[in-house]
Each structure stands twice: as C-alpha cells, then as structure tokens.
Design a protein around this motif. Structure first.
Motif, PDB file in Angstrom:
ATOM      1  N   ASN A   1      10.131  42.772  58.968  1.00 50.62           N
ATOM      2  CA  ASN A   1       9.857  42.295  57.618  1.00 50.62           C
ATOM      3  C   ASN A   1       9.823  43.400  56.565  1.00 50.62           C
ATOM      4  O   ASN A   1       9.122  43.271  55.564  1.00 50.62           O
ATOM      5  CB  ASN A   1       8.567  41.485  57.575  1.00 50.62           C
TER       6      ASN A   1
ATOM      7  N   TRP B   1      24.214  40.192  61.416  1.00 49.83           N
ATOM      8  CA  TRP B   1      23.427  39.011  61.009  1.00 49.83           C
ATOM      9  C   TRP B   1      22.175  38.911  61.861  1.00 49.83           C
ATOM     10  O   TRP B   1      21.206  38.277  61.493  1.00 49.83           O
ATOM     11  CB  TRP B   1      24.236  37.740  61.200  1.00 49.83           C
ATOM     12  N   PHE B   2      22.221  39.586  63.012  1.00 53.12           N
ATOM     13  CA  PHE B   2      21.204  39.371  64.033  1.00 53.12           C
ATOM     14  C   PHE B   2      19.818  39.851  63.588  1.00 53.12           C
ATOM     15  O   PHE B   2      18.850  39.103  63.668  1.00 53.12           O
ATOM     16  CB  PHE B   2      21.646  40.100  65.311  1.00 53.12           C
TER      17      PHE B   2
ATOM     18  N   ALA C   1      18.242  37.668  61.197  1.00 58.11           N
ATOM     19  CA  ALA C   1      17.828  36.359  61.714  1.00 58.11           C
ATOM     20  C   ALA C   1      16.582  36.456  62.586  1.00 58.11           C
ATOM     21  O   ALA C   1      15.797  35.520  62.635  1.00 58.11           O
ATOM     22  CB  ALA C   1      18.976  35.727  62.507  1.00 58.11           C
ATOM     23  N   PHE C   2      16.411  37.583  63.282  1.00 55.93           N
ATOM     24  CA  PHE C   2      15.325  37.633  64.262  1.00 55.93           C
ATOM     25  C   PHE C   2      14.187  38.586  63.897  1.00 55.93           C
ATOM     26  O   PHE C   2      13.085  38.433  64.381  1.00 55.93           O
ATOM     27  CB  PHE C   2      15.870  38.004  65.640  1.00 55.93           C
ATOM     28  N   TYR C   3      14.446  39.602  63.085  1.00 59.51           N
ATOM     29  CA  TYR C   3      13.402  40.585  62.823  1.00 59.51           C
ATOM     30  C   TYR C   3      12.774  40.425  61.440  1.00 59.51           C
ATOM     31  O   TYR C   3      11.857  41.140  61.091  1.00 59.51           O
ATOM     32  CB  TYR C   3      13.949  42.012  62.945  1.00 59.51           C
TER      33      TYR C   3
ATOM     34  N   THR D   1      11.470  37.686  58.344  1.00 60.10           N
ATOM     35  CA  THR D   1      11.224  36.307  57.934  1.00 60.10           C
ATOM     36  C   THR D   1      11.213  36.167  56.418  1.00 60.10           C
ATOM     37  O   THR D   1      11.320  35.070  55.903  1.00 60.10           O
ATOM     38  CB  THR D   1       9.882  35.792  58.486  1.00 60.10           C
TER      39      THR D   1
ATOM     40  N   GLU E   1      12.670  35.894  53.037  1.00 66.44           N
ATOM     41  CA  GLU E   1      14.028  35.526  52.638  1.00 66.44           C
ATOM     42  C   GLU E   1      14.627  36.506  51.636  1.00 66.44           C
ATOM     43  O   GLU E   1      15.836  36.600  51.500  1.00 66.44           O
ATOM     44  CB  GLU E   1      14.059  34.117  52.071  1.00 66.44           C
TER      45      GLU E   1
ATOM     46  N   ARG F   1      17.002  39.008  53.403  1.00 67.01           N
ATOM     47  CA  ARG F   1      18.066  38.516  54.268  1.00 67.01           C
ATOM     48  C   ARG F   1      19.434  39.021  53.820  1.00 67.01           C
ATOM     49  O   ARG F   1      19.835  38.793  52.692  1.00 67.01           O
ATOM     50  CB  ARG F   1      18.048  36.990  54.217  1.00 67.01           C
TER      51      ARG F   1
ATOM     52  N   GLN G   1      25.280  38.288  55.777  1.00 68.73           N
ATOM     53  CA  GLN G   1      25.772  37.660  57.006  1.00 68.73           C
ATOM     54  C   GLN G   1      24.736  36.697  57.583  1.00 68.73           C
ATOM     55  O   GLN G   1      25.081  35.695  58.189  1.00 68.73           O
ATOM     56  CB  GLN G   1      26.125  38.719  58.051  1.00 68.73           C
TER      57      GLN G   1
ATOM     58  N   LEU H   1      24.841  33.630  55.556  1.00 68.16           N
ATOM     59  CA  LEU H   1      26.030  32.883  55.975  1.00 68.16           C
ATOM     60  C   LEU H   1      25.788  32.170  57.296  1.00 68.16           C
ATOM     61  O   LEU H   1      26.052  30.976  57.434  1.00 68.16           O
ATOM     62  CB  LEU H   1      27.210  33.856  56.103  1.00 68.16           C
ATOM     63  N   GLN H   2      25.240  32.910  58.251  1.00 64.32           N
ATOM     64  CA  GLN H   2      25.022  32.328  59.572  1.00 64.32           C
ATOM     65  C   GLN H   2      24.091  31.129  59.478  1.00 64.32           C
ATOM     66  O   GLN H   2      24.302  30.108  60.091  1.00 64.32           O
ATOM     67  CB  GLN H   2      24.434  33.386  60.520  1.00 64.32           C
ATOM     68  N   GLN H   3      23.047  31.267  58.662  1.00 68.50           N
ATOM     69  CA  GLN H   3      22.104  30.159  58.573  1.00 68.50           C
ATOM     70  C   GLN H   3      22.713  28.987  57.833  1.00 68.50           C
ATOM     71  O   GLN H   3      22.427  27.835  58.130  1.00 68.50           O
ATOM     72  CB  GLN H   3      20.818  30.639  57.912  1.00 68.50           C
TER      73      GLN H   3
ATOM     74  N   ALA I   1      18.277  25.626  56.008  1.00 71.42           N
ATOM     75  CA  ALA I   1      18.489  26.816  55.201  1.00 71.42           C
ATOM     76  C   ALA I   1      19.465  26.504  54.082  1.00 71.42           C
ATOM     77  O   ALA I   1      19.301  26.936  52.946  1.00 71.42           O
ATOM     78  CB  ALA I   1      19.036  27.938  56.069  1.00 71.42           C
TER      79      ALA I   1
ATOM     80  N   ARG J   1       1.284  30.859  54.010  1.00 70.54           N
ATOM     81  CA  ARG J   1       2.662  30.756  54.505  1.00 70.54           C
ATOM     82  C   ARG J   1       2.873  29.392  55.104  1.00 70.54           C
ATOM     83  O   ARG J   1       2.013  28.891  55.831  1.00 70.54           O
ATOM     84  CB  ARG J   1       2.903  31.800  55.594  1.00 70.54           C
TER      85      ARG J   1
ATOM     86  N   SER K   1      10.092  30.884  54.091  1.00 66.57           N
ATOM     87  CA  SER K   1      11.335  31.621  54.287  1.00 66.57           C
ATOM     88  C   SER K   1      12.518  30.692  54.418  1.00 66.57           C
ATOM     89  O   SER K   1      13.637  31.128  54.494  1.00 66.57           O
ATOM     90  CB  SER K   1      11.229  32.482  55.534  1.00 66.57           C
ATOM     91  N   GLY K   2      12.266  29.412  54.470  1.00 62.72           N
ATOM     92  CA  GLY K   2      13.387  28.496  54.601  1.00 62.72           C
ATOM     93  C   GLY K   2      14.165  28.730  55.870  1.00 62.72           C
ATOM     94  O   GLY K   2      15.351  28.475  55.948  1.00 62.72           O
TER      95      GLY K   2
ATOM     96  N   GLN L   1       9.926  28.790  65.578  1.00 64.12           N
ATOM     97  CA  GLN L   1      10.268  30.187  65.868  1.00 64.12           C
ATOM     98  C   GLN L   1       9.548  31.113  64.895  1.00 64.12           C
ATOM     99  O   GLN L   1       8.987  32.135  65.260  1.00 64.12           O
ATOM    100  CB  GLN L   1      11.774  30.391  65.747  1.00 64.12           C
TER     101      GLN L   1
ATOM    102  N   VAL M   1      29.855  35.912  63.305  1.00 66.56           N
ATOM    103  CA  VAL M   1      29.480  34.745  62.510  1.00 66.56           C
ATOM    104  C   VAL M   1      30.716  34.124  61.885  1.00 66.56           C
ATOM    105  O   VAL M   1      30.957  32.918  61.958  1.00 66.56           O
ATOM    106  CB  VAL M   1      28.491  35.139  61.392  1.00 66.56           C
TER     107      VAL M   1
END
Lengths: 299, 574, 323
Positions: free
Chosen positions: A143, A215-216, A219-221, A223, A225, A228, A231, A234-236, A243, B57, B93-94, B100, C142
């Motif tokens: 984050n 993008w990874f 997406a995972f590390y 939250t 927005e 972000r 990519q 885009l992925q979401q 999203a 949140r 965060s949408g 998750q 992607v």
C-alpha cells in the motif's frame, strides 16, 4: 555467392525458399491480426460493434471510446502511477545494478565469489509468494508506491548480464585510470558507463517493460486505488465487473445518446496500454541482439 | 565533478535502507480527540461526542462509487459535524473481491478506525475470516458501549434480532458475552408485512415479449414450461433496443455466476448445497437434482437458448445488455431502487413463481433482513465515540439527514407527516441521478446508520422518494407486488455456517464445496451427458474423500435433535 | 626437532596475521566497491532470503496479529491437508504438463524461426518480419489474455466468424471448454515469445564463420546438409544455456498466463500449483496452507532445474551448464 548459385539451385531448395517466405509472411499476419481486430473494434462505434461482424476495419468510425477512456480518472491516475514507477524504478534500478555488477566483476576480490553464489541461488529457489507478501508487510511496503520500486531494484538475471559485459571490457583502461588517482565510482561512471551503453539499454528496456506491464503487484500488494497502475486498472476492468462499474460512469454509458459500450471502451484501453511500448521498442531493437548475446556467454 | 558523482552514488547506495526504515516507522494516527465543542458543549451534552475525524474502510465490492465525492464538506456531513463534532471518511478501493481485500487488510493490519464488510447472513464466506480475526483479538468488544446508546441498545433485546444475527453473528456463545460485530439493516420492532420491501430476486422476463406471446409469467411453473417458452421466444425473432436479435436467456443481471433460479425445480439445498431428502441430510451432488439441472442447462445450450457467456460475463456488460433488452429472460435480477431507471427503459416482469424442488411456488426470503456488519479494530482509541456516532446516525434525526438531506433545503414535511423532496432534489434525481450522493449522502449514512429500520413509521413511505415521485414509484410497487406471490421466511443457523464448528472437516471440505459452481459449469459445457455424469461422479468422489459424510452426520445429529436448528433452504442465489 | 616445529607454527600464525591484515587492507582499499555491492546484498537478503526463512509459515498456524514468525506450530498439518485434497494430484500433474509444454514442446519453435529467418536474403522482408515477431513480447499477459478472450469469443469472436465463414459451427466457446485449454495456452505462449526467443539464435548464427559454408558449398553440400552439419552444431552451446534459463524463468512468470486465461470451464486444466497458492493463500487468506503449497512448488521447480542442468551437462559433454 548467392548470385552465381541461383542457376544451380535444385528445385526442392527453390520450393523450400518460397515456402519459407510464405510461412514467415503468414506468421507476421497471424501476429498482427488480433491486434488489428482490437484496433478496429476500438475505433468503431460501440453500439454498432455490439452487433458483431467487425473484423479488420471499423464499420462506423468513432473516437468516442478513447474520449470516454480519457475522461476516466482511474485511467489517468493509473497512467501517472505507471509513468512514475517506470521512470523512477528503471533509472534507480539500472544505476544500482550497474554499481553492483561493477563490484561483482572483480572475481579476485575477497567475498565476491560468495556474493555471486548468494545472488545466483535466488534464481533457483524462492520462498514463494506468501512469505514474500509477509516480508512486504513486515517492512510496511504494501500500500505504498515503493512496493513497485524497491522489490524490483535488482534482478539476478540483469546482474549477471551486466557483470558479464563489464568483464569483457579491457581492464587496462581501469588500471591506468587508477594510476592517475581515480577511485572506483569515477572508473565506473567515466569508463564503464560509456562503453556499456548496449547492455545498459537492454536492461533499461527489460526494466521499463517489466514496470509498464506489471499488473500483479497492483492487484495483490496494493489496495489503495490511488496507487493502481494502468495494467492493473486494465486487468480489473477486463475481469472484474465491480471495478469497471466503479471506474465508469454507468449513467453516462446507459444514456440513450451514448454510443460507447463497456466492451468498446475496454478495447480502447487495451490499445492505449500497448501504444507507448510498441512505439518505443523498434528504436532500441538494434541493441537487443548485442546485449542479449552477451548474457548468453557463460559468466 | 568528482565530488558530485561520489556523493550521488553514495546517496543512491543508501536509498534502499533509508526508504525501508522510513516507511517502517510510519506514524501512528488517532491522536486523542478534543472533547469540547466549538460552542462549549462537552461530551454527551446535547448530542456532542468529540471533535474527531474518523476513517473507515468498506469491503463491499465497488459500492464505494456511491460515496459522496467529498465526504466531509457536503452539507449533510457538515450538519452532522456541527451536532456531534465528528466527521466520517470511508475508504473504498473498488476491488474485485471484497473478501480478498478484507483478508489482506486483516493480515497486514491495514485497518483504520472502523471497518464494514458484507455479511448477509452467517453462512457467507466472510464469516470464517471475521470470526478468526475476532478470536485473535483484532476487534474491540462493543458490548459495554451498547448499554449507553439509544438505538443500538435494542440489539441487547433478544426479540429485536433475527436468530441468525443473534446466535451466529453477534451474541455467539463462544464469545463469552462479548460482541464484536454490529449487524446492520435490522428492521425495527413491531414492523409488519406492510413495512417490508420485497426485492423479487429471481427470474424475470421482458414485459413486451411476454405480452406479444400472450404469456402470463406467473403461470410458468416447471422446467418444461420454461423451455417451451424459451423456444417460443426464439421463434418470435425479437430484437433489442439497438435492433440486434436477442438471445433468449442471459446471465445474472450482475454478470456471470451459476444461478439456481434457472433450474428452480431442482434447487435442492438452495444457498447451502445441503438439504434433507427422506429424512437424511444430503449434499445436492448426491441427489438426482444435480444431474437434472445439468441436463436442463445442456438442453438450453444445445438449443441455443442460453448465452454461452452467461456464466462468466462481467457485470457491466450484463447490465448494459439488460438495459438494451438484449435478453428476453434473466435468470436472476431484482428491484433494488437504483434499478428503477433500467425498468423505466426496458420493462421486465418477475417470473419467480416456478416450483422449487419441494413443489412450492412460494418465494423464500430472510425473516428479518440484515446485510452488513461493522466492527472496530482493537487498535482504535476511544471506540465508544464511534459507537455513539453510529447511534446518532441510526436515530430518527440522523436518518432524516442521510435519507433526505437538510430540512427546508432538500425536503419538507407535509401535513401527513410525509417527507417530500424539494424541486432542487427532484431535478437532481431526474437529470443527473449520479450526483445525488453529493447532496444526500444516503449510502455514506447507511453504512453506520441503517438499522432499526421502519421507514413507514419514520418518514411515511416504504421507499424514500416514493411520495415525492408517486408516478415513478407506481411502476416500482407494481413490479414489487406483481402476481401476488406467496412468501416464506427463513431464519436461523444455515447448514453452511455449521462448517466452522468442525474445523478439521472444514479444512478439507470447504475447498471442495467452493468448487461446486465450477464443477457445474464444466458439466454444463461437457460434450454430452455421459461426460457430464463422469464429471459429477468425480466430484462426488472428491466430496467423499473430503469428509462430506462426517459433515452430513454432524448436521443430521443437529437436525434430528431439533429440526429448526438447521436451515437448509435459503434465498441466497446459490 | 621441537624448535623446528615451533618456528614453523610461529611462521604459520605470522602468515595468518599477515593474511588477515592483508584482507583488511584489501577491503579498505576497495571500500567503494563493497559499498556498491552492499545494497544489492541487503536487497537479496530481504526480498529473497527472508521469505525463504519465512517458509516456516508452512508449519505454523497463521495469526492475523502474529506476522510471519508468530503463531503456534502445527507440524505437517498443511502438507497432509494438501495431499488429502482430492485435486492435489491433478494440480501437480497440470503443473508438470504446463511446464513440459512450455519448456520441451515450445523449445524448438524459436530455433526453427531463427533458421527460417537466417535463410532470408531479402533484407527489408527480414527486418520487417523480425520487428513484427518481437512485438508480442512487449505486451503484458493482461493484454494477451484480453486478445485471446476477444478473438475466441463465441459467435462474434473473429475466429468463430472465420469458422462460420468456412461453413463451420462458429459458436464454440473455446475458453469454457477445458479440452482446448492447453492448445490455447500453448499457442498464445508461442505467439508471445517466439520472435523474442529467436533473437539469440539468430545472433549466434550470425557469428558462425562464413568460410565453413563456403567450404561446404565447394563440396556440393545441399542447403539442408549445411543447416544440419554447420548451423545447428555451431549454436549448440547457446541452445543448451537457453534451455536451462527457460526453466528458471518458468518458475517466476509461468503462472500469469494461467491465472488470466482461467475460466470456470477450463479450471480442471488451467489450475496449477502457482494459481492455487494465489487463490487459497492470497485471496482466501489461508496463508499457512498457501505457504506450504508454495514450498512444494518451489521444491518441484528446484528439482526441475537441477535435473535439467545435469542432463544438459551430460549431453553437451560439459561445455555448457549454468554452474
């Protein structure tokens, strides 16, 4: 050599040459077709595209998909995040990699052998994603924008690539500079840097592409927005409905006058995310071969 | 030059370490809030709580889009700040997956002053995660603070809460009297059926097509009825609003997922996967119903009656398609108030009175609704202030503010005691409904305030805005009561939520249960029924290996002792 | 005799002292070099070795408030759990199949492309083909996954339109039917990587001594014989090195493709250990269990690399190996 050989070329070789040309031409076409298809869809009126049947040319030309995409704050924000991490991440990483590789090239220096093993082993085994994630947590990296930059500063593969290239540079220049009183930083930046442009451009490219396409981590590390990258946005948008809803003004899209659909916007997003890379790489192309070739020589 | 390169390199060399250390020492927030208001009121005097900026949140999958652009400086929030001293800022965060996000936030300790998660009922997948966090001391015990509240105090009354909320979420026996979660959207005492909104979650059909074919949607009772109707629609060559030929059946309105309302005759164990057949607890895959539903869907697919992407289409595309009338039948949609715009554009009618596997054509609903929970992380200082704040938002005064805005400015109360929006608000609602949230932060307020709900009593209307726009809401009530369905209400501990009581079985069984939806999709797309049967047989073997029989025995014991202790058939759409 | 021994040991300790003093001197003299290396070592210690230590998570119950090393020991519970998971065998099998496709089956394709490009004599055509073939390498998975889904969409996807135009069915939902998954996965992998993969072979072919070909021509060797007897043997070391490196990269980037191309319909084929870890570990928060499966997966990877390295060493008679 070829000229005088033509007349003697056996039939089967001539056929093979023709087949070769045909095969390679079709390969190029196969590679380009999906791209052209997406390009056509992205420039087509969205509502019209939903009727199907668009192949390689827009039926009703429109740029409104792109206009809508650029109205979207998440896309602009994603673009900013991506640009920041690509530029800063690449610059810092290339500098640090060059410095470490410069130290690693001195095989006789005490500890360097062990350090090399220490680094190479990470190519063979790693703790996996979950402990890695816990480490990010431990250092409060998740984050933050640094989660994109710090964990990607070094890569064992790039280090070996640069080190091998450095080792191929004539050491006598370094020696004479040192006799003149230069210290290691000066040797690195004044002698090795200018001579190593091919390999440095290659790792610049590797790093840049990695940052641009990742993008990874987003997406995972992360939250938040606001953090972000493009990519991940885009992925979401491509995979996650919610999203998309958040990022688009549904009402604007649902209004009767709008010709944009979520699908047509996605296509425009895809094209936007490709254009910068696709327009830069042909110019660096000449360096690939040289740089990559060096890496394949055993270090 | 020499010095510069030297210094530059040195700085860079240490950057990694510096940044890491700096970010590791990120500051702690939550300074003790001042407890005197600007006008001299002290805590507890005339509604003042404390001068405090609260951060929260939400883990509600994209609902953050409904928050006001500025959560502090809109008129309603300012009014609330004047009164209580508090501001409330929700982060969202949408993300694609609220669960998750919740898990990651708990694991990384990335928790602000208060959090809110989905929890329709105790069988939701969020429940095990929340329970684990509560057991590990991540949340504050709210029980002591509930005593000093006006509205939330009702939760301590055993009759106020539905059984599921009371026994399974809030006052769990294993919590030793501690309360970690406040379940929201609980109806007030003494509410009757007239105070209930029916969302009609289930199958719907495009109204004009039903009319053109002269079909009464309520007369569709069996899978054969549905299939024949679908064939008729296909033969009718209907078009959507763009002139594109329609597909007969589409996805859920929110996108791809398997929805059992599509094969309602076979919906054994609706929402829990378990149910009782001939007195024995069984998983749906162990009954004929699973194969029957696969057979039905395959039939639809082979006949080209069902969109092939129905099981994985994204929500936006699906919603667009329903706005455009691109499908004649939706296996699942409902009339949440925000979908009124869609129904005005393309009218659909509920077709939710098919028989369920028990042969009833009643609609199952939760006895008393509950929708989300909020909790206060253990790291939050002065949690009582947040509880007091939530209590204020749940009071009639607070509710009026986030439901209707500022009196005089945004609404007026007529002589019948009804709250009527002013022209200013009506013009927003009609012209740019997406901006309503900046004038009346309904969703923002509902997060902590929407409980003890009785809109009829408080504001003289079941749905806010109904009295202000009677013409518009006529359609809403018409759809809500269309076909006068019968209702059945469920309450209690669901079969799915017992799983967390047997952790050994849960560990092996849960992933297998979770994969049932995927297995169904594979079977739907299998070449033929032989292959589908094989897929199902494999799945049954997996269930068995994962200990489904032990779990069934466990449920059986509970059920034999007291049949009301386990709820098998619920309204959840899978 | 004794005196001799004494003096010897004295000499030895003196030499030791001198060596250690010399070591210290070397370090001080090269302090800038060590300074350049230091952040790199810290980096790998934190981001590679600390996670390895963190693998103890696989033997501990994860606590939200406990971090990586907190939580009570649970022994081999997660491993037992994984092996009792009915899909475990399938996950492992899928992991190997995907690995096999990407390493073994894919491997000759870039070599083939390089050979074909090498035979081209029209310069503009050669450089155009090369530039086009490199392009997909620069696209993210992607984007490639988005292409794939769109192109293979039922009914209005361009591939189905093509099939329909040829008189076929045209409504097949390729992404939902597991039987097509490996084909789709493999073709997209080739599509994305073949051009880039061929660069290195081309470069290696360019450095072959042209007199070898000239001599062969004098002997009347055909094109095929030249390829077989000169080109291929000359690039053999390159082939061997790349073979091993491919495996290394598979462990780090292999799962993106499967993750993004996964659908409910093809999950029986597309789920591999990596994607499983992401799903149960990162998304469902079973961190201990996820770490355990990740550990298994890491070991599988390590074994793959070691075995390949051994085999390559044997077959290339020691002229090339990673270490």
């Amino acid at each position: 050599m070829d000229q005088h050989a033509v007349g003697k070329t056996p039939l089967n070789e001539r056929i093979a040459t023709i087949v070769n040309y045909i095969l390679l031409a079709s390969l190029s076409i196969i590679i380009l077709l999906p791209l052209v298809n997406i390009l056509a869809l992205s420039f087509n009126d969205g509502k019209d595209a939903s009727l199907g049947g668009i192949a390689f040319w827009p039926r009703i030309f429109s740029v409104s998909n792109y206009i809508e995409v650029f109205k979207n704050p998440a896309v602009i924000n994603g673009l900013e995040v991506t640009l920041f991490r690509t530029i800063v991440g690449t610059a810092v990483s290339v500098l640090l990699t060059a410095m470490a590789a410069f130290a690693l090239k001195n095989r006789n220096l005490p500890g360097v052998g062990i350090a090399s093993m220490f680094i190479v082993f990470t190519m063979l085994f790693n703790g996996g994603i979950i402990p890695f994630f816990m480490v990010l947590k431990m250092f409060h990296l998740n984050n933050t924008i640094w989660v994109y930059i710090i964990p990607t500063l070094y890569s064992a593969w790039n280090l070996i690539l640069v080190r091998t290239f450095f080792q191929s540079i004539d050491p006598s220049m370094e020696e004479s500079a040192k006799i003149d009183g230069a210290h290691d930083f000066q040797v690195l930046f004044r002698i090795y840097f200018p001579l190593s442009m091919p390999v440095l451009s290659v790792i610049c490219l590797f790093n840049g592409v990695m940052h641009w396409n990742d993008w990874f981590s987003g997406a995972f590390y992360v939250t938040d927005e606001k953090l972000r990258p493009l990519q991940t946005v885009l992925q979401q948008m491509l995979t996650a409905a919610e999203a998309m809803r958040k990022n688009l003004s549904m009402n604007a899209m649902m209004s009767a006058s709008s010709t944009v659909t979520s699908e047509s916007m996605k296509m425009a997003m895809v094209i936007i995310s490709i254009v910068p890379i696709a327009s830069i790489y042909p110019f660096i192309q000449k360096y690939f071969v040289q740089g990559i070739m060096v890496g394949s020589v055993k270090g | 030059m020499k010095k510069i390169t030297h210094r530059l390199s040195f700085t860079l060399a240490l950057m990694l370490i510096m940044v890491t250390i700096l970010s590791a020492c990120s500051s702690d927030t939550n300074d003790a809030a001042s407890t005197v208001a600007a006008d001299g009121r002290k805590s507890g005097e005339n509604g003042f709580i404390a001068n405090r900026d609260v951060t929260g949140r939400i883990f509600l999958e994209g609902d953050g889009a409904q928050l006001p652009d500025d959560q502090v400086n809109n008129p309603v929030a300012q009014k609330i700040k004047e009164k209580t001293g508090m501001t409330m800022n929700w982060q969202s965060s949408g993300a694609a997956d609220g669960l998750q996000e919740l898990t990651v936030a708990l694991a990384t300790g990335d928790l602000p002053d208060v959090i809110e998660a989905y929890l329709d009922h105790g069988g939701r997948p969020e429940m095990p995660v929340l329970l684990k966090a509560a057991r590990e001391g991540m949340f504050t015990d709210l029980r002591p603070y509930l005593e000093n509240t006006k509205v939330l105090k009702n939760y301590l009354d055993p009759d106020f809460l539905p059984r599921d909320t009371r026994e399974n979420i809030m006052f769990r026996p294993d919590f030793d009297g501690k309360v970690y979660f406040i379940h929201m959207n609980i109806p007030a005492k003494n509410t009757t059926d007239a105070d209930r909104i029916h969302y009609r979650g289930g199958m719907w059909i495009r109204a004009d097509i039903a009319k053109a074919l002269n079909v009464d949607p309520t007369s569709i009772k069996t899978q054969d009825d549905l299939f024949n109707l679908a064939m008729k629609i296909k033969a009718g060559n209907f078009k959507d609003n763009n002139g594109k030929p329609i597909t007969v059946i589409g996805p859920r309105k929110w996108g791809g997922q398997v929805v059992s309302s599509l094969f309602k005759n076979y919906d054994f164990g609706n929402g829990t996967q378990f149910d009782v057949q001939d007195g024995k607890v069984k998983h749906v895959a162990e009954t004929d119903y699973a194969l029957k539903s696969i057979d039905f869907v395959q039939k639809l697919l082979k006949a080209g009656l069902l969109d092939k992407e129905a099981f994985n289409m994204d929500g936006v595309r699906a919603e667009e398609a329903y706005n455009n009338g691109s499908y004649a039948i939706s296996p699942y949609m409902n009339i949440a108030p925000d979908s009124l715009t869609m129904f005005e554009k393309t009218k659909y009618l509920p077709m939710d009175q098919m028989y369920n596997y028990k042969g009833e054509d009643a609609i199952y609903e939760k006895a008393k609704s509950g929708s989300q929970v909020w909790a206060i992380p253990a790291t939050t200082k002065n949690p009582e202030q947040i509880v007091q704040f939530a209590d204020y938002l749940a009071s009639k005064e607070g509710k009026a503010l986030w439901n209707y805005g500022i009196e005089g400015e945004d609404y007026k109360i007529n002589d019948k005691g009804q709250y009527i929006f002013t022209d200013k608000v009506l013009s927003i609602l009609n012209n740019s409904p997406q901006d309503e949230r900046n004038t009346i932060p309904y969703f923002w307020g509902s997060l902590l305030g929407k409980t003890d709900v009785n809109n009829n009593k408080d504001f003289g209307e079941l749905i806010r805005g109904a009295n202000s726009q009677p013409d518009r809401y006529k359609l809403y009530f018409e759809l809500m009561n269309y076909g006068n369905p019968k209702y059945k209400y469920w309450d209690g501990y669901t079969a799915a939520s017992y799983l967390s009581e047997v952790p050994d079985i849960e560990a092996s069984l849960k992933p297998v249960l979770d994969s049932y939806k995927d297995v169904l999709v594979q079977a739907f797309f299998a070449k033929d029924m032989t292959e589908a049967t094989k897929i199902l047989d494999d799945y049954r073997a997996q269930l068995k290996a994962a200990g489904v029989e032990q779990y069934e025995q466990y449920l059986q014991q509970k059920y034999d002792k007291d049949p009301s202790s386990v709820v098998f058939y619920i309204d959840a759409f899978f | 005799m004794q005196a001799e021994l004494d003096s010897m040991s004295k000499k030895r300790s003196k030499a030791k002292k001198a060596a250690s003093a010399g070591l210290w001197k070397t370090i001080v003299a090269n302090r800038y070099l060590y300074l350049m290396l230091l952040p790199c070592l810290i980096f790998f210690a934190i981001f590679s070795y600390l996670p390895m230590a963190g693998l103890v998570m696989a033997f501990k119950e994860f606590r939200f408030n406990g971090g990586m090393f907190g939580g009570p020991w649970v022994g081999m519970r997660y491993f037992k759990l994984f092996f009792s998971y009915p899909d475990a065998a399938q996950l492992i099998a899928n992991t190997f199949i995907v690995g096999f496709l990407k390493i073994i089956v894919y491997f000759p394709f870039p070599i083939l492309l390089a050979l074909m490009l090498n035979e081209l004599r029209t310069k503009w055509f050669k450089s155009m083909t090369q530039t086009i073939s490199y392009l997909p390498y620069f696209l993210s998975w992607v984007v490639v996954a988005a292409f794939t889904t769109k192109v293979l969409a039922p009914d209005d996807g361009i591939f189905n339109q093509f099939v329909a135009a040829l008189g076929g069915d045209g409504s097949t939902f390729y992404m939902m039917d597991g039987h097509y998954f490996y084909l789709i996965m493999f073709l997209t992998y080739v599509w994305k990587n073949i051009g880039w993969g061929s660069i290195i072979y081309l470069a290696s072919m360019a450095s072959i001594d042209p007199t070898l070909y000239e001599a062969a021509e004098m002997d009347g060797a055909s094109k095929w014989r030249k390829i077989w007897h000169i080109t291929l043997p000359s690039i053999r070391p390159t082939i061997a090195i790349l073979f091993i490196l491919d495996i290394g990269s598979l462990l780090t980037t292999g799962y993106e493709q499967n993750w993004l191309l996964r659908t409910a319909g093809n999950s029986d084929f597309s789920d591999i250990l990596d994607t499983y870890v992401l799903r149960v570990g990162m998304m469902q928060g079973q961190y201990g269990y996820g770490a355990a499966v990740g550990l298994l997966q890491g070991l599988v990877g390590l074994i793959l690399v070691i075995v390949t390295n051994y085999l390559v060493k044997r077959f290339s008679k020691n002229e090339s190996s990673l270490w």
